[in-house]
Design a protein around this motif. Structure first.
Motif, PDB file in Angstrom:
ATOM      1  N   THR A   1      39.972  16.751  81.698  1.00 57.04           N
ATOM      2  CA  THR A   1      39.281  17.917  81.367  1.00 57.04           C
ATOM      3  C   THR A   1      40.003  18.906  80.189  1.00 57.04           C
ATOM      4  OG1 THR A   1      38.031  17.958  83.108  1.00 57.04           O
ATOM      5  CG2 THR A   1      37.733  19.922  82.023  1.00 57.04           C
ATOM      6  N   CYS A   2      41.267  19.298  80.860  1.00 55.11           N
ATOM      7  CA  CYS A   2      41.843  20.372  80.133  1.00 55.11           C
ATOM      8  C   CYS A   2      43.320  20.063  79.439  1.00 55.11           C
ATOM      9  CB  CYS A   2      42.206  21.683  80.688  1.00 55.11           C
ATOM     10  SG  CYS A   2      42.950  21.503  82.413  1.00 55.11           S
ATOM     11  N   ARG A   3      43.700  18.693  79.999  1.00 57.76           N
ATOM     12  CA  ARG A   3      45.036  18.229  79.412  1.00 57.76           C
ATOM     13  C   ARG A   3      46.359  18.886  80.377  1.00 57.76           C
ATOM     14  NH1 ARG A   3      43.120  13.340  78.568  1.00 57.76           N
ATOM     15  NH2 ARG A   3      41.582  13.193  76.868  1.00 57.76           N
ATOM     16  N   THR A   4      45.984  19.690  81.247  1.00 58.75           N
ATOM     17  CA  THR A   4      47.234  20.270  81.878  1.00 58.75           C
ATOM     18  C   THR A   4      47.755  19.169  82.833  1.00 58.75           C
ATOM     19  OG1 THR A   4      45.780  21.391  83.500  1.00 58.75           O
ATOM     20  CG2 THR A   4      46.478  22.673  81.509  1.00 58.75           C
ATOM     21  N   ASN A   5      48.749  19.612  83.580  1.00 58.91           N
ATOM     22  CA  ASN A   5      49.392  18.730  84.547  1.00 58.91           C
ATOM     23  C   ASN A   5      48.691  19.002  85.970  1.00 58.91           C
ATOM     24  OD1 ASN A   5      51.466  17.668  82.721  1.00 58.91           O
ATOM     25  ND2 ASN A   5      52.910  19.307  83.152  1.00 58.91           N
ATOM     26  N   TRP A   6      48.829  17.883  86.709  1.00 53.76           N
ATOM     27  CA  TRP A   6      48.317  18.041  88.078  1.00 53.76           C
ATOM     28  C   TRP A   6      49.091  19.065  88.946  1.00 53.76           C
ATOM     29  CZ3 TRP A   6      43.487  16.271  88.778  1.00 53.76           C
ATOM     30  CH2 TRP A   6      43.165  14.953  88.153  1.00 53.76           C
ATOM     31  N   SER A   7      48.423  19.719  89.829  1.00 54.64           N
ATOM     32  CA  SER A   7      49.126  20.441  90.937  1.00 54.64           C
ATOM     33  C   SER A   7      49.374  19.807  92.242  1.00 54.64           C
ATOM     34  CB  SER A   7      48.548  21.797  91.031  1.00 54.64           C
ATOM     35  OG  SER A   7      47.305  21.770  91.885  1.00 54.64           O
ATOM     36  N   ASP A   8      50.041  20.357  93.149  1.00 56.59           N
ATOM     37  CA  ASP A   8      50.533  19.892  94.646  1.00 56.59           C
ATOM     38  C   ASP A   8      49.350  20.334  95.676  1.00 56.59           C
ATOM     39  OD1 ASP A   8      52.257  18.036  93.492  1.00 56.59           O
ATOM     40  OD2 ASP A   8      53.777  19.618  93.979  1.00 56.59           O
ATOM     41  N   VAL A   9      48.375  21.286  94.783  1.00 59.72           N
ATOM     42  CA  VAL A   9      47.427  22.045  95.493  1.00 59.72           C
ATOM     43  C   VAL A   9      46.170  21.067  95.936  1.00 59.72           C
ATOM     44  CG1 VAL A   9      45.974  24.130  95.887  1.00 59.72           C
ATOM     45  CG2 VAL A   9      48.353  24.224  95.134  1.00 59.72           C
ATOM     46  N   ARG A  10      45.682  21.129  97.130  1.00 57.41           N
ATOM     47  CA  ARG A  10      44.251  20.364  97.289  1.00 57.41           C
ATOM     48  C   ARG A  10      43.289  21.493  97.102  1.00 57.41           C
ATOM     49  NH1 ARG A  10      45.910  16.615 102.471  1.00 57.41           N
ATOM     50  NH2 ARG A  10      43.501  16.784 102.485  1.00 57.41           N
ATOM     51  N   ASN A  11      42.005  21.064  96.939  1.00 62.28           N
ATOM     52  CA  ASN A  11      40.774  21.916  97.126  1.00 62.28           C
ATOM     53  C   ASN A  11      40.259  21.913  98.432  1.00 62.28           C
ATOM     54  OD1 ASN A  11      38.462  23.550  96.956  1.00 62.28           O
ATOM     55  ND2 ASN A  11      38.154  22.749  94.549  1.00 62.28           N
ATOM     56  N   TYR A  12      40.992  22.687  99.426  1.00 60.62           N
ATOM     57  CA  TYR A  12      40.536  22.668 100.772  1.00 60.62           C
ATOM     58  C   TYR A  12      39.115  23.229 101.015  1.00 60.62           C
ATOM     59  CZ  TYR A  12      45.318  21.145 101.821  1.00 60.62           C
ATOM     60  OH  TYR A  12      46.477  20.499 101.981  1.00 60.62           O
ATOM     61  N   SER A  13      38.852  24.120  99.924  1.00 62.78           N
ATOM     62  CA  SER A  13      37.384  24.545 100.426  1.00 62.78           C
ATOM     63  C   SER A  13      36.248  23.551 100.216  1.00 62.78           C
ATOM     64  CB  SER A  13      37.028  25.669  99.102  1.00 62.78           C
ATOM     65  OG  SER A  13      38.003  26.721  99.325  1.00 62.78           O
ATOM     66  N   LEU A  14      36.415  22.791  98.878  1.00 65.15           N
ATOM     67  CA  LEU A  14      35.645  21.700  98.824  1.00 65.15           C
ATOM     68  C   LEU A  14      35.558  20.469 100.023  1.00 65.15           C
ATOM     69  CD1 LEU A  14      35.261  21.035  94.985  1.00 65.15           C
ATOM     70  CD2 LEU A  14      33.621  21.659  96.550  1.00 65.15           C
ATOM     71  N   GLU A  15      36.902  20.383 100.411  1.00 61.95           N
ATOM     72  CA  GLU A  15      37.309  19.329 101.354  1.00 61.95           C
ATOM     73  C   GLU A  15      36.141  19.897 102.595  1.00 61.95           C
ATOM     74  OE1 GLU A  15      41.173  18.165 101.882  1.00 61.95           O
ATOM     75  OE2 GLU A  15      41.365  17.756  99.930  1.00 61.95           O
ATOM     76  N   GLY A  16      36.376  21.172 103.055  1.00 60.80           N
ATOM     77  CA  GLY A  16      35.575  21.687 104.154  1.00 60.80           C
ATOM     78  C   GLY A  16      34.107  21.346 104.351  1.00 60.80           C
ATOM     79  N   VAL A  17      33.671  21.216 102.996  1.00 64.36           N
ATOM     80  CA  VAL A  17      32.122  21.049 102.902  1.00 64.36           C
ATOM     81  C   VAL A  17      31.909  19.524 103.267  1.00 64.36           C
ATOM     82  CG1 VAL A  17      30.002  20.870 101.531  1.00 64.36           C
ATOM     83  CG2 VAL A  17      31.802  22.881 101.407  1.00 64.36           C
ATOM     84  N   THR A  18      32.725  18.594 102.919  1.00 65.88           N
ATOM     85  CA  THR A  18      32.392  17.209 103.196  1.00 65.88           C
ATOM     86  C   THR A  18      32.026  16.527 104.407  1.00 65.88           C
ATOM     87  OG1 THR A  18      34.720  16.552 103.543  1.00 65.88           O
ATOM     88  CG2 THR A  18      34.080  16.565 101.138  1.00 65.88           C
ATOM     89  N   PRO A  19      32.466  17.185 105.449  1.00 64.60           N
ATOM     90  CA  PRO A  19      31.832  16.607 106.871  1.00 64.60           C
ATOM     91  C   PRO A  19      30.397  16.891 107.004  1.00 64.60           C
ATOM     92  CG  PRO A  19      34.114  17.865 107.303  1.00 64.60           C
ATOM     93  CD  PRO A  19      33.589  18.217 105.789  1.00 64.60           C
ATOM     94  N   SER A  20      29.825  17.732 106.266  1.00 68.18           N
ATOM     95  CA  SER A  20      28.194  18.167 106.353  1.00 68.18           C
ATOM     96  C   SER A  20      27.644  17.348 105.286  1.00 68.18           C
ATOM     97  CB  SER A  20      28.173  19.699 106.354  1.00 68.18           C
ATOM     98  OG  SER A  20      28.773  20.225 107.450  1.00 68.18           O
TER      99      SER A  20
END
Length: 494
Positions: A293-312
Motif C-alpha cells: 500500500t505505502c511501500r514502507t518496510n515491514w515492522s515487527d509489531v503485530r496487530n493484536y487488536s485485530l487478532e483479538g477479534v478473530t476468535p469471535s
C-alpha cells in the motif's frame, strides 16, 4: 375487467395468432393479402416481404396492448399472466422456455426447459458445476489451450444459479467474461472475477445479466493473462465472487476490516503491520519485502487488536470454492481445514501436477497411476533378499486417508514404512502390521506393529518396521529364496 374466457376464446380461434409461426402476434402487426395477420418477427425475417401486399394493422396493435395474456409456455406449466407489453419481457426469461444444452452440440444434444438445466448438468456434466454457500467460486484455467470456452454453473447457498461464460475474443486475443443469472432477480448486482497466477493477479468487475443475454461482458487481454500466469504451467486460478450488497451491520463492517488488502481473504493470526500501520495476512507478508500500500518496510509489531477479534469471527473454510459449506470460529478454523473432506491434495507422484480433493485423487490414481496403487488395507507380496539398496513405493486410499507405503531392501535388512499424507493428528489411531509367514508351515509367523507415521518424520530405521535377513532366513521358500509378507493397516481399538 377483461374476461379470461374471452381471451381464451380469441386464442383458440387464432384471432390473436400469427398466421405463419402460430404464436401470439407481436406488434407492429402486418395484414398480408391471402395470408392474414403476421407478427413483426415473421414479417421482418421473410425472404421476400416486398412482394407481399401488406399494410399495418394498427387497430390490432391497440387491442393487443389492452389485453392480458398467459405466457406462451402455459402448456409446459408456467402460470404467469400479464398485459401484452410486459409479457414479452417475461417470456425471454421464463423458466419453462425450451433451451439446448449450454455446451456445444458436438458434446451434448440435450434439449429441455430452463428449470431442468441444473438437473441435466448434475446428471451429465457435474464437472461444470461449482457450489459454494459464500458466493465464491474457483477453478484452474490453462491459458495455452485454445480455443478457450468455459461454461460453469455456479450454485450459492440461497438457491441462486449463475452461469459463468469465458470465451476468446475474435479480435485482439483476450478473454471475454460474462455472468448471467438463470432466474434473474433484476437487482443489478455485480460480480468480481479475479485471475491469480504465480506471478501476479488481475481483477475485473462484471455486471450480472439475465440469462441468456451477455450485454455486459468484460474483456481481459492476452498480455495481462501471460503476465499473471505461472510461466512453468501456464495455469491461472479463476475466482468468481458474487457481491451480496452493501454492508448492513456491524459484523460485516468488522469483517471488512479483517480483509487483507492483497489477497482479499479474511486475515488470521499472526496479522502483520508495516511501519505506517497497514495490516496484511501472514501469507502475503511472506511474499513481498515492502508494504504493497505505502511501500514502507515491514515492522515487527503485530496487530493484536485485530487478532483479538478473530476468535469471535466465523471464517469460511479455505476449501469453500470446491464445495465446503462450513464456517468456523477463528479458534477452530485451522483444525477444520486440516481435516476438511474437501481438502485439496497434490498428486504425490513426482512428475504429476494433478490437484484435487480426496475422491478425485482416488479416481486419478485408478486411471493414471494404477501401477502405484494398492487397492486394499490388507495385501500380500513376496520378495527376494538382495545385498543392495532398493526401494518400492505404493499408495493406499482407505479410511478416507492417503497412505504412502514404502518397502526398502538394504544389505542386511528390510524396512517397511506406512505414512499418512493427510492430517496426522486425527489419524494417530491407525497402525500397520507386517507379518512374515513361513512358506512351508502357514501357522509359523513373525510380526511387528507400529503406529502409522507422520509424513514429515525423516526416514530412518527407528521409525519403521525392520526385519534383519538373519531373522528371515528360516522363512524363505526352499526353491527360490523368496519370502512372503503381509501388510495390514488397522484402526486401534478405543
Amino acid at each position: 375487467m377483461q374476461s379470461t374466457t374471452f381471451t381464451s376464446k380469441m386464442l383458440s380461434e387464432e384471432v390473436f395468432t400469427c398466421a405463419l409461426c402460430k404464436k401470439l402476434l407481436e406488434a407492429p402487426v402486418m395484414i398480408v393479402e391471402d395470408i392474414g395477420n403476421i407478427c413483426n418477427t415473421c414479417f421482418t425475417n421473410a425472404d421476400n416481404p416486398e412482394e407481399w401486399h401488406a399494410i399495418p394493422n394498427t387497430k390490432m396493435d391497440v387491442v393487443l396492448k389492452e389485453l392480458v395474456f398467459p405466457c406462451m409456455f402455459e402448456s409446459d406449466g408456467c402460470e404467469y399472466t400479464n398485459f401484452y407489453e410486459q409479457l414479452h419481457n417475461h417470456q425471454t426469461i421464463c423458466m419453462y422456455r425450451p433451451i439446448n444444452c449450454l455446451l456445444p452440440k458436438t458434446e451434448c444434444k440435450w434439449n429441455g426447459k430452463v428449470m431442468e438445466l441444473l438437473k441435466h448438468f448434475k446428471d451429465q456434466h457435474p464437472q461444470h458445476i461449482l457450489k459454494n454457500s459464500f458466493n465464491k467460486f474457483s477453478f484452474q484455467l490453462d491459458i495455452t489451450k485454445t480455443p478457450i470456452n468455459v461454461i460453469k454453473l455456479l450454485l450459492n447457498g440461497h438457491e441462486k444459479i449463475f452461469l459463468l461464460k469465458i470465451w476468446e475474443s475474435g479480435e485482439e486475443r483476450g478473454l471475454m467474461n460474462a455472468i448471467q443469472e438463470i432466474k434473474f432477480s433484476g437487482e443489478g448486482k455485480y460480480v468480481g472475477v479475479k485471475y491469480v497466477g504465480k506471478n501476479s493477479q488481475y481483477k475485473i468487475t462484471v455486471d450480472r445479466d439475465p440469462f441468456p443475454t451477455v450485454d455486459n461482458a468484460k474483456k481481459i487481454c492476452a498480455a495481462i493473462l501471460n503476465e499473471v500466469s505461472d510461466s512453468n504451467t501456464n495455469n491461472i486460478t479463476v475466482t468468481v465472487k458474487i457481491e451480496t450488497g452493501k454492508v448492513q451491520n456491524m459484523t460485516e463492517a468488522v469483517l471488512k476490516q479483517l480483509e487483507c488488502s492483497v489477497c482479499k481473504e479474511l486475515m488470521r493470526p499472526p496479522i502483520n503491520q508495516c511501519l505506517s500501520g497497514h495490516s496484511f495476512c501472514n501469507s502475503c507478508r511472506q511474499k513481498v519485502t515492502q508494504c504493497p500500500t505505502c511501500r514502507t518496510n515491514w515492522s515487527d509489531v503485530r496487530n493484536y487488536s485485530l487478532e483479538g477479534v478473530t476468535p469471535s469471527v466465523l471464517y469460511p473454510c479455505v476449501y469453500n470454492h470446491v464445495g465446503c459449506e462450513g464456517a468456523f470460529l477463528g479458534n477452530d478454523i485451522d483444525h477444520h481445514e486440516r481435516v476438511c473432506e474437501f481438502k485439496i491434495y497434490t498428486c504425490p507422484i513426482s512428475d504429476c501436477k494433478f490437484t484435487g480433493n480426496y475422491s478425485l485423487c482416488v479416481n486419478h490414481f485408478f486411471l493414471n497411476h494404477r501401477e502405484f496403487l494398492i487397492e486394499s488395507t490388507v495385501f500380500q507380496e513376496t520378495f527376494t533378499p538382495i545385498a543392495s539398496n532398493t526401494m518400492e513405493l505404493k499408495y493406499i486410499f482407505e479410511h478416507e486417508n492417503m497412505y504412502k507405503f514404502t518397502f526398502q531392501r538394504l544389505a542386511s535388512s528390510c524396512n517397511w514404512y506406512v505414512r499418512i499424507l493427510n492430517d496426522y493428528d486425527k489419524n494417530r489411531r491407525y497402525y500397520y502390521n507386517i507379518t512374515i509367514t513361513d512358506a512351508q508351515v502357514q501357522q509359523r509367523k513373525i510380526s511387528k506393529s507400529v503406529v502409522c507415521l507422520n509424513k514429515d518424520i525423516a526416514k530412518n530405521s527407528d521409525v519403521g518396521i525392520t526385519f534383519s535377513y538373519d531373522d528371515l532366513s528360516t522363512y524363505k521358500k526352499t526353491n527360490n529364496d523368496q519370502i512372503n509378507y503381509c501388510c495390514e493397516i488397522r484402526e486401534c481399538e478405543v
